[in-house]
Design an enzyme around this catalytic site. Structure first.
Site, PDB file in Angstrom:
ATOM      1  N   ARG A  42       0.855  -1.188   0.000  1.00 47.81           N
ATOM      2  CA  ARG A  42       0.000   0.000   0.000  1.00 47.81           C
ATOM      3  C   ARG A  42       0.888   1.235   0.000  1.00 47.81           C
ATOM      4  NH1 ARG A  42      -0.962   2.489   4.633  1.00 47.81           N
ATOM      5  NH2 ARG A  42      -0.869   0.595   5.911  1.00 47.81           N
ATOM      6  N   TYR A  64       5.198   4.605  11.347  1.00 42.54           N
ATOM      7  CA  TYR A  64       5.487   3.171  11.442  1.00 42.54           C
ATOM      8  C   TYR A  64       6.236   2.596  10.242  1.00 42.54           C
ATOM      9  CZ  TYR A  64       1.086   3.004   8.756  1.00 42.54           C
ATOM     10  OH  TYR A  64       0.092   3.200   7.827  1.00 42.54           O
ATOM     11  N   HIS A  76      -2.893   4.354   5.349  1.00 37.46           N
ATOM     12  CA  HIS A  76      -4.035   3.450   5.514  1.00 37.46           C
ATOM     13  C   HIS A  76      -5.336   4.123   5.071  1.00 37.46           C
ATOM     14  CE1 HIS A  76      -6.534   0.333   7.274  1.00 37.46           C
ATOM     15  NE2 HIS A  76      -7.185   1.254   7.962  1.00 37.46           N
TER      16      HIS A  76
END
Length: 374
Positions: free
Chosen positions: A274, A287, A278
């Site tokens: 991805r 992260y 998100h």
């Protein structure tokens, strides 16, 4: 007629463990630049026909432009939220192209691109993410279940639909799109077990993009791969390079047709990524680092397919321009229609929740009516 007892019985010959295990490395036809992958020998998997690959290319170009437009609409406040699938085009388009019109697709909230590829109106597909209706399209007419926001809860539903179709003598296959995070949910494991026990014609496509929101795969499982999880239930597993459109189409087509022919369920793990956060509410810099994202950008599925088709003489500059122009026209139409203010009846909030409204729903609907009257 098959009896209920016969449906409960296991197959006379159980598959050997080796028949259930995925390949040691993800199946791939192309290297990261769109050239032939080393070896390029995959046995059971046929290279997709050029015409199918050209269709996939056009759909992926359109899908990426649609994804970018939806992301922009979210920033403008036209959508409540949008989970981008940029980088996962090969998985979503490949899943749709592997299905027949009568087959069922069970998508997640991140699979809006797949809905567009299935021919569902873009404005209808985005209705859920706009917050203006439960589902903007007719699942029965489109053979596409409502997009599922809770992780993996749609997987048992897919198995039920596929099993019911087989009981009716239909050759329908259900394909479940699921993220790597969804494989940590109980519904996923129940669906695998259900599918295996009843030999249901279901394909589970796990789009392993490395993160369940911010949780990396290493914190979700200690299994050799997500595809290995099928073996414990008697479900055949396979791994594929999810950014190689040829490999995705080849593996999914084989899996779907195997399930259709009575081969039972198949679990396919597509290794992809991805590129965007998100959702628009996520700060992915917390992260994962910039270098990781840039590495995956160089494995771009559209660029790889374009390079391959050009090398085969199957794609010209005019073809590329036509695909981009069609994508721009599609995005402009989405932009214009989503730019209009939605109109709706607030009382519709209570419609289609239950066939017969519960006392609690009737009470809540009454409160809303009083509030609107004031």
């Amino acid at each position: 007629m098959t009896t209920q007892a016969e449906h409960r019985m296991p197959p006379a010959t159980l598959p050997a463990d080796a028949d259930l295990l995925p390949s040691a490395e993800p199946i791939r036809f192309l290297d990261d630049d769109g050239g032939p992958a080393p070896g390029d020998a995959h046995g059971r998997y046929e290279r997709p026909a050029p015409e199918l690959l050209r269709r996939a290319y056009a759909a992926m170009v359109l899908g990426r432009r649609f994804d970018a437009q939806a992301t922009a609409l979210t920033k403008q406040g036209r959508l409540a939220v949008y989970p981008s699938s940029r980088g996962q085009e090969a998985c979503q388009i490949g899943a749709v192209l592997a299905l027949r019109e009568a087959d069922w697709l069970f998508p997640t909230y991140r699979d809006t691109m797949a809905l567009a590829a299935r021919g569902i109106d873009a404005a209808d597909a985005l209705t859920l993410l706009r917050g203006s209706w439960h589902c903007g399209y007719d699942p029965m007419a489109t053979r596409t279940a409502p997009q599922c926001t809770p992780l993996a809860t749609h997987a048992p539903h897919a198995v039920g639909v596929a099993y019911a179709a087989r009981r009716r003598g239909e050759d329908t296959v259900a394909l479940v799109l699921i993220g790597d995070g969804g494989t940590s949910e109980g519904d996923f494991h129940e669906a695998l077990n259900f599918a295996a026990v009843f030999h249901a014609p279901v394909v589970f496509l796990v789009q392993n993009n490395g993160y369940a929101i911010s949780v990396p795969l290493s914190r979700q499982t200690a299994a050799p791969s997500l595809a290995h999880k099928g073996a414990g239930y008697g479900v055949r597993g396979e791994r594929v390079d999810g950014n190689d459109p040829l490999a995705v189409l080849a593996v999914l087509t084989e899996a779907v047709e195997s399930a259709r022919a009575g081969g039972g369920p198949v679990l396919v793990e597509a290794h992809t990524y991805r590129i965007e956060p998100h959702t628009n509410a996520d700060d992915d810099a917390r992260y994962r680092d910039h270098d990781e994202v840039e590495t995956w950008k160089r494995r771009d599925p559209i660029a790889r397919l374009e390079a391959y088709l050009r090398s085969q003489g199957e794609l010209t500059d005019d073809d590329v321009s036509a695909a981009r122009e069609a994508a721009e026209a599609y995005a402009a139409d989405v932009r214009a229609r989503l730019g209009e203010e939605p109109s709706g009846d607030p009382a519709d909030l209570f419609a289609h929740v239950y066939a017969a409204p519960t006392p609690q729903l009737r009470e809540q609907a009454g409160w809303l009516a009083e509030e609107l009257a004031r």
